[in-house]
Each structure stands twice: as structure tokens, then as C-alpha cells.
Design a protein around this motif. Structure first.
Motif, PDB file in Angstrom:
ATOM      1  N   THR A 367      -8.923   7.162  -1.895  1.00 45.24           N
ATOM      2  CA  THR A 367      -8.068   6.753  -3.169  1.00 45.24           C
ATOM      3  C   THR A 367      -8.107   5.412  -3.135  1.00 45.24           C
ATOM      4  O   THR A 367      -7.184   4.677  -2.228  1.00 45.24           O
ATOM      5  N   VAL A 368      -8.662   4.788  -3.946  1.00 44.47           N
ATOM      6  CA  VAL A 368      -8.684   3.203  -4.265  1.00 44.47           C
ATOM      7  C   VAL A 368      -7.598   2.718  -5.253  1.00 44.47           C
ATOM      8  O   VAL A 368      -8.011   2.928  -6.446  1.00 44.47           O
ATOM      9  N   MET A 497      -2.513  13.894  -7.116  1.00 44.88           N
ATOM     10  CA  MET A 497      -3.700  13.141  -6.862  1.00 44.88           C
ATOM     11  C   MET A 497      -4.139  12.812  -5.565  1.00 44.88           C
ATOM     12  O   MET A 497      -5.480  13.148  -5.252  1.00 44.88           O
ATOM     13  N   ARG A 498      -3.340  12.462  -4.639  1.00 44.16           N
ATOM     14  CA  ARG A 498      -3.801  12.514  -3.306  1.00 44.16           C
ATOM     15  C   ARG A 498      -4.010  13.794  -2.705  1.00 44.16           C
ATOM     16  O   ARG A 498      -4.980  13.751  -1.778  1.00 44.16           O
ATOM     17  N   ARG A 499      -3.312  14.956  -2.849  1.00 44.92           N
ATOM     18  CA  ARG A 499      -3.931  16.168  -2.386  1.00 44.92           C
ATOM     19  C   ARG A 499      -5.088  16.456  -2.620  1.00 44.92           C
ATOM     20  O   ARG A 499      -5.896  17.078  -1.966  1.00 44.92           O
ATOM     21  N   VAL A 500      -5.445  16.365  -4.258  1.00 41.64           N
ATOM     22  CA  VAL A 500      -6.598  16.893  -4.448  1.00 41.64           C
ATOM     23  C   VAL A 500      -7.826  16.238  -4.043  1.00 41.64           C
ATOM     24  O   VAL A 500      -8.747  16.563  -3.424  1.00 41.64           O
ATOM     25  N   VAL A 521      -0.031   6.553  -3.505  1.00 48.62           N
ATOM     26  CA  VAL A 521      -1.363   7.312  -3.929  1.00 48.62           C
ATOM     27  C   VAL A 521      -2.434   6.494  -3.148  1.00 48.62           C
ATOM     28  O   VAL A 521      -3.729   7.303  -2.943  1.00 48.62           O
ATOM     29  N   SER A 522      -2.267   5.285  -2.677  1.00 47.39           N
ATOM     30  CA  SER A 522      -3.435   4.512  -2.099  1.00 47.39           C
ATOM     31  C   SER A 522      -4.117   4.482  -0.770  1.00 47.39           C
ATOM     32  O   SER A 522      -2.910   4.520  -0.003  1.00 47.39           O
ATOM     33  N   ASP A 523      -5.034   4.668  -0.329  1.00 47.70           N
ATOM     34  CA  ASP A 523      -5.537   4.187   0.923  1.00 47.70           C
ATOM     35  C   ASP A 523      -6.168   2.983   1.230  1.00 47.70           C
ATOM     36  O   ASP A 523      -5.979   2.262   2.150  1.00 47.70           O
ATOM     37  N   SER A 524      -6.772   2.493   0.050  1.00 48.51           N
ATOM     38  CA  SER A 524      -7.398   1.178  -0.078  1.00 48.51           C
ATOM     39  C   SER A 524      -6.839   0.409  -1.112  1.00 48.51           C
ATOM     40  O   SER A 524      -6.667   1.089  -2.281  1.00 48.51           O
ATOM     41  N   ILE A 525      -7.090  -0.814  -1.236  1.00 47.55           N
ATOM     42  CA  ILE A 525      -6.719  -1.541  -2.506  1.00 47.55           C
ATOM     43  C   ILE A 525      -8.038  -2.580  -2.841  1.00 47.55           C
ATOM     44  O   ILE A 525      -8.402  -3.328  -1.933  1.00 47.55           O
ATOM     45  N   MET A 526      -8.144  -2.694  -4.153  1.00 46.66           N
ATOM     46  CA  MET A 526      -8.883  -3.748  -4.773  1.00 46.66           C
ATOM     47  C   MET A 526      -7.728  -4.625  -5.637  1.00 46.66           C
ATOM     48  O   MET A 526      -7.142  -4.391  -6.090  1.00 46.66           O
ATOM     49  N   VAL A 527      -8.313  -6.047  -5.480  1.00 42.17           N
ATOM     50  CA  VAL A 527      -7.500  -6.916  -5.912  1.00 42.17           C
ATOM     51  C   VAL A 527      -8.318  -7.937  -6.983  1.00 42.17           C
ATOM     52  O   VAL A 527      -9.522  -8.372  -6.500  1.00 42.17           O
ATOM     53  N   PHE A 528      -7.737  -7.814  -8.107  1.00 42.62           N
ATOM     54  CA  PHE A 528      -8.434  -8.776  -9.288  1.00 42.62           C
ATOM     55  C   PHE A 528      -7.722  -9.904  -9.310  1.00 42.62           C
ATOM     56  O   PHE A 528      -6.592  -9.839  -9.469  1.00 42.62           O
ATOM     57  N   ARG A 539     -12.127  -8.176  -5.736  1.00 42.15           N
ATOM     58  CA  ARG A 539     -12.561  -8.170  -4.376  1.00 42.15           C
ATOM     59  C   ARG A 539     -11.887  -6.964  -3.843  1.00 42.15           C
ATOM     60  O   ARG A 539     -10.857  -6.414  -3.964  1.00 42.15           O
ATOM     61  N   GLY A 540     -13.014  -6.431  -2.810  1.00 41.00           N
ATOM     62  CA  GLY A 540     -12.529  -5.272  -2.206  1.00 41.00           C
ATOM     63  C   GLY A 540     -13.315  -4.035  -2.214  1.00 41.00           C
ATOM     64  O   GLY A 540     -14.498  -4.642  -2.755  1.00 41.00           O
ATOM     65  N   PRO A 541     -12.916  -3.031  -1.773  1.00 37.92           N
ATOM     66  CA  PRO A 541     -11.602  -2.409  -1.443  1.00 37.92           C
ATOM     67  C   PRO A 541     -11.383  -3.113   0.160  1.00 37.92           C
ATOM     68  O   PRO A 541     -12.357  -3.071   1.025  1.00 37.92           O
ATOM     69  N   PHE A 542     -10.158  -3.263   0.127  1.00 35.67           N
ATOM     70  CA  PHE A 542      -9.522  -3.771   1.637  1.00 35.67           C
ATOM     71  C   PHE A 542      -8.452  -2.453   2.060  1.00 35.67           C
ATOM     72  O   PHE A 542      -8.178  -1.653   1.147  1.00 35.67           O
ATOM     73  N   ASP A 543      -8.084  -2.498   3.317  1.00 33.29           N
ATOM     74  CA  ASP A 543      -7.120  -1.458   3.781  1.00 33.29           C
ATOM     75  C   ASP A 543      -5.779  -1.949   2.748  1.00 33.29           C
ATOM     76  O   ASP A 543      -5.656  -3.044   2.447  1.00 33.29           O
ATOM     77  N   LEU A 544      -4.933  -0.980   2.877  1.00 28.60           N
ATOM     78  CA  LEU A 544      -3.636  -1.070   1.843  1.00 28.60           C
ATOM     79  C   LEU A 544      -2.912  -2.399   2.207  1.00 28.60           C
ATOM     80  O   LEU A 544      -2.603  -3.015   1.398  1.00 28.60           O
TER      81      LEU A 544
END
Length: 593
Positions: A367-368, A497-500, A521-528, A539-544
Motif C-alpha cells: 500500500t503506497v 484496506m491494509r488487511r485486504v 495504512v502505508s508501507d511506502s510513500i510517494m512525495v509530491f 517522487r518515490g515510492p520510498f519506504d515509509l
């Protein structure tokens, strides 16, 4: 004390066999606990005669009845009741000069009613709904309390209130013309230019109110409240539609209200409430049935109590289990996992705006989260992944099925929620996944008989999220799923959301502005980033942790973890911990503190 509440919208006596009456044990013994002499022939329950067996609640085919037992001592604290089997509120908060008072609790348990009473829009009836008592009788019930003096001023019209309403998207229906004209009409303090500058409204002062986005409408509504000269200011959910930069700016302006004024805030973004409020009143109860105000607590203690789900002083449990925050992200690294969608460098050009994103991928089970200011292209990026918008340059490589929940929702379906779910989902509706992971956490059963066109913003959001999660897809895209949800619903939605995603090895991309929600909810993060409305970069996805550090560095804000609950907390600007974290480059909870 027993409370019996009937939802008149759900009660359909002409479409049922009067199951509530037929199966009621006292009725079978000749005791008229339930009759049908109410408005439109709807059911009426006699609370003194009801034995609380709950059979009618379970037998009603439309889920129209709710019967609960509450502490007998609350009878003396009843502030307002709408009808014989109507919603009721117990206790009121006490506003104090120089303090920001927060109200925290689920939707539908009386927070807006509380504000309506405190602002003087509605007089409390103390339960006498058929013949409301005069103010003299009401005030006797508060004799000897600090609240008595406040309500006495309200009753005499000596207290001027300024109210920022909850649903700002309705503002264009009642306010016409340019933003400048609207704000000038209510500017009683001569503070228009100062407030407009602080809330970044100067560029839109000459635009028509009808042309504003949700975030712009929110900031205009906040500004219209701040420029009034009032004794008490009420802000009902001031952070909706705003990015974290704007939420902090709004919070700073509310905190800057002069110390001789009173402020009451309803807010579901717990990080912002923690930053903004001095004391918080928790509200517990049952949606559309009753609401009880707990004793005031310091903001940190109130939020921790809310997260734990147990108010020890009141001996009340209002959640089955505590909300868990992880000190370290649960998973990181996606080497070897299947890439559901891959994208190279993408560009999208509009008239006056250009978006550019770096290459990346979303993997099965991942989940990003997507963070960044408004108007920097986050929604455009989601639409490119969904196939709704074609990039001007670059390519999205994906052969998977996509389920997409857009930012703005419209209840245009003609029929009930259940009709819509059956039409849209077919065999997926009612499946094991639906019942275990979607229906119950999002509390969909209570909405099934409602007409889609009558749903509130929060109800429509829950249905839209449930509908998206239930679709048979590999990639799920959610644009601002926390909007209009209360804090508890946000946490349960994040869990669902995470479980699904994990159980079905699916991927998700979630755009949101609530740091608590994204943290869960997030595993990774995109940064705008970029210049809002002009150019955006993704940019990304980066780790959380890396992604949140990048994002918060741009916002100039540092977070720490609460020692008791591990929840993210905003550091006070300029504090020793804030300075230390900025110097070390650890903007996102360098340590638990």
C-alpha cells in the motif's frame, strides 16, 4: 435507564409485517409496549414498559430500532431530546476564555447538536420535547455550575457566536458573488487582509465563490469566521479538504484568537487536534441514538484515552480493542514481489499546469501512501494509473484490473445502498471477504436500506470505499478516503484496506492528508511537491520513514511518537526536540517521546 430510538427514515410499516410488535414478549402478554400511532403510522416504543430484550431490534427488517441501557445517573444529565423515540444528548462542555476546547467522538452522537446549543441556535429542552421549558427552568438545572453563567448569557442574547459550519461544499448555495465581497460583508474586526494573507487567500479574492475547490471553500469559511468580532468561535471540522500545510496554517490562526475569547473545535484529524486544543471532551454513545459527554481531559490524555477505547474514570468501553501504531513500519523492501503496475517518467501538461513524476512501481501486497500539497498533481497521477487520463509523455505499464475511488463523490444512483451494491458487485456482494473484511469494519449494514441520494458525506464515503474494496481487482486507487469520516472510522478503514491488500496480495495507492491514517495504512510513500496550480513533481515510492522525512522536511514540521500509544505527535515549533530532529534530518518520530 433504557433508551429506545426509532429511525423514522428506516421504519417502513407498510412494507413489513410489524415484526417488532409481533415478536415483542410484553405485547404478547397484553402490555402495549409498541404501538403504531406515531407520525405516518410508524412504530412508537414505550421506554418505561420495554424490558430491553432486544428481540424487536433483531426482527426489524429495516434495522430501524435501537434499544440500549445506560447508567441511571445519566437521567439527571439529559440536556436535549428530539422526540419520544428520538436522539438525545447528555451533558455539555464548558467553554473558557483563553482555551481551545476540542470535541472528539464518532459521527452521529451529538457534537453538532452540542455546538448548536452552545451557540444559541437551539435551546436545550432537558428532555421535555413536547413542551420545552423556558430558559428560567433550564438554568435551574445548571445552578451552581460554571456552565450556568455561560448559558445565562446565551439566554439573554449577550453572547455573540461565530460558527464555521461542517459542510463547506454547501457554501456556494447560500453565498453568491466574489470571495472579497463575501469576506468584506462579515469583516467586523478589520482583519480581512491579515487573515486572507495567513490562509493564502489573496490570489483568489476576486474569484467567484461558485468556482472554488473544496480546499478553497474551507479556507474561505474559516476566514469568514475569524474576521468576525465574537465572544465565542466554533469550528466544525476545519481541516477537511486541506493539505497538511494548510491544516497547520488554519490551526495557527485559530490558536491566535485573542485570549479573552472562547473557542470550541470539532476535529477528526488527531494530529491537528493534538496540535490545536488545550483540553478535550470525549463523546461516546451510539450513532443516531444518544451521545454522552465525558469529563474534560488534557488533549494528550484525551487522545490516548480515545485510542485505548476505554475511559477508566467513567468505567466506559467505547471500542472493542485499542488502535495499534507501529514504532517501526511493519514491512519494507519489495525485492522479488510481483510488480502490479510500473511507470516510467510521466508527464502531463494542462493549460497553465505541468506534472512530472519519477519512475516507480506498486507491488502485490503493498500500500503506497501519497502525500503533498493540494494542486500539485496527486489526483492527476491517480487518474493516469487508473487509465482515466493519458500522460502527455511516458507510459504506465499495467495489465491488471483497477478499482478506483475518486476524490469527489456524488450519490446519483436511484435506489437504496443495497440495490447499488447488488448492481455494481454482483456475486462479490455477500462473499466471505465482503462480510469479514469490508461490511463489518465499515458498518455498511446500517446503510443498506437508505436511499443513495440521502446519504451524508461520511456515509457516502464509507459506501464508496466498501464498493471499491469489494471489486475483483489487483490494483486499488483511493483519492482522499478519510474525508468526512470520523477518527474511529478512519482507523477502521485503514485496518480494512491494509488487511485486504495483504490477504489477497493486492496493491493500493492512497492519497490522503491525515498523517495518522497514512501511518496506519502505508508501507511506502510517494512525495509530491512543486508550485501549487503551476507545476507538480512526484517522487518515490520510498519506504515509509524516508518518504515521510522528505515530506515533513518540506513542511518544516517534525513528529515524535507518544510514549503511551506510539501515535505520531507534532512537535512544538522551536522546541528542543524539534530543533534536534531537524538538525539530525529525522523529521518523522526519531524516538518515542
Amino acid at each position: 435507564m433504557r433508551i429506545a430510538v426509532l429511525d423514522p427514515d428506516r421504519c417502513q410499516p407498510r412494507k413489513c409485517n410489524h415484526e417488532c410488535y409481533a415478536y415483542c414478549p410484553p405485547v404478547r402478554n397484553g402490555i402495549e409496549v409498541i404501538t403504531f400511532g406515531g407520525k405516518d403510522g410508524k412504530a412508537v416504543v414505550s421506554e418505561p414498559l420495554c424490558i430491553g430484550c432486544g428481540i424487536c431490534v433483531h426482527k426489524c427488517p429495516f434495522d430501524a430500532l435501537s434499544i440500549v441501557n445506560v447508567a441511571e445517573e445519566l437521567k439527571e444529565d439529559l440536556v436535549h431530546q428530539y422526540s419520544q423515540n428520538g436522539f438525545r444528548v447528555f451533558r455539555l462542555p464548558t467553554p473558557r476564555p483563553g482555551q481551545v476546547v476540542g470535541l472528539l467522538g464518532p459521527n452521529g452522537i451529538g457534537k453538532t447538536t452540542t455546538i448548536s446549543i452552545l451557540s444559541g441556535e437551539q435551546a436545550p429542552n432537558l428532555g421535555a420535547y413536547e413542551s420545552p421549558p423556558p430558559w428560567e427552568e433550564v438554568l435551574k438545572g445548571f445552578t451552581g455550575t460554571e456552565l450556568h453563567d455561560y448559558l445565562e448569557r446565551v439566554s439573554k442574547g449577550e453572547l455573540k457566536a461565530a460558527l464555521k459550519p461542517q459542510y463547506v461544499d454547501k457554501l456556494p448555495r447560500v453565498a453568491k458573488g466574489r470571495v472579497r465581497e463575501l469576506l468584506e460583508r462579515v469583516d467586523e474586526r478589520g482583519a480581512l487582509r491579515e487573515v486572507a494573507g495567513a490562509l493564502d487567500l489573496l490570489p483568489i479574492l476576486d474569484r467567484d465563490v461558485e468556482a472554488l475547490s473544496g480546499g478553497e471553500l474551507q479556507r474561505v469559511a474559516v476566514a469568514a469566521t475569524l474576521v468576525k468580532d465574537a465572544d465565542i468561535y466554533f469550528f466544525d471540522e476545519p481541516s477537511s479538504y486541506l493539505d497538511i500545510y494548510q491544516r497547520l496554517n488554519v490551526a495557527r490562526q485559530i490558536k491566535a484568537i485573542p485570549a479573552d475569547k472562547m473557542v470550541v473545535v470539532i476535529e477528526h484529524d488527531l494530529a491537528i487536534l493534538d496540535f490545536l486544543a488545550d483540553i478535550v471532551y470525549l463523546m461516546y454513545g451510539k450513532e443516531a441514538t444518544y451521545g454522552v459527554l465525558a469529563q474534560p481531559r488534557p488533549v494528550s490524555g484525551a487522545i490516548n484515552t480515545y485510542i485505548s477505547g476505554m475511559a477508566a474514570e467513567e468505567n466506559v468501553r467505547f471500542r472493542d480493542r485499542p488502535i495499534q501504531f507501529e514504532v517501526v513500519p511493519a514491512r519494507s523492501g519489495w525485492t522479488g514481489a510481483q510488480a502490479l503496475v510500473e511507470f516510467g517518467r510521466l508527464e502531463k501538461a494542462y493549460d497553465g499546469f505541468r506534472l512530472t513524476t519519477e519512475p516507480g512501481a506498486i507491488h502485490a501486497g503493498e500500500t503506497v501512501g501519497v502525500v503533498g500539497p493540494n494542486a500539485t498533481g496527486k489526483t492527476t497521477f491517480v487518474k493516469m494509473l487508473a487509465g482515466a487520463v493519458k500522460p502527455s509523455a511516458g507510459e504506465v505499464v499495467s495489465t491488471v484490473r483497477v478499482a478506483y475511488k475518486p476524490q469527489y463523490l456524488e450519490g446519483r444512483f436511484s435506489g437504496t445502498v443495497e440495490d447499488m451494491l447488488l448492481t455494481a458487485l454482483g456475486g462479490e456482494y455477500g462473499s466471505a471477504l465482503w462480510k469479514a473484511e469490508i461490511e463489518r469494519p465499515l458498518k455498511v449494514p446500517a446503510l443498506l436500506t437508505k436511499e443513495v441520494g440521502t446519504l451524508s458525506g461520511g456515509e457516502l464515503q464509507r459506501v464508496a470505499i466498501a464498493l471499491t474494496l469489494a471489486k475483483d481487482a489487483e490494483l486499488y486507487l483511493f483519492d482522499e478516503p478519510s474525508a468526512y469520516l470520523d477518527a474511529d472510522q478512519r482507523m477502521e478503514t485503514a485496518r480494512a484496506m491494509r488487511r485486504v491488500m495483504e490477504k489477497r496480495a493486492r496493491g493500493a495507492l492512497v492519497v490522503d492528508h491525515d498523517v495518522y491514517f497514512l501511518d496506519l495504512v502505508s508501507d511506502s510513500i510517494m512525495v509530491f511537491g512543486g508550485r501549487p496550480g503551476v507545476e507538480g513533481t512526484g517522487r518515490g515510492p520510498f519506504d515509509l520513514r524516508t518518504g515521510m522525512n522528505e515530506f515533513l522536511k518540506g513542511a518544516g514540521v517534525t513528529f515524535r511518537r507518544d510514549r503511551e500509544t506510539n501515535r505520531p505527535r507534532i512537535n512544538k515549533a522551536g522546541s528542543q526536540l524539534d530543533k534536534q530532529q531537524k538538525e539530525s534530518g529525522e523529521y518523522y518520530y526519531a524516538e518515542v517521546a
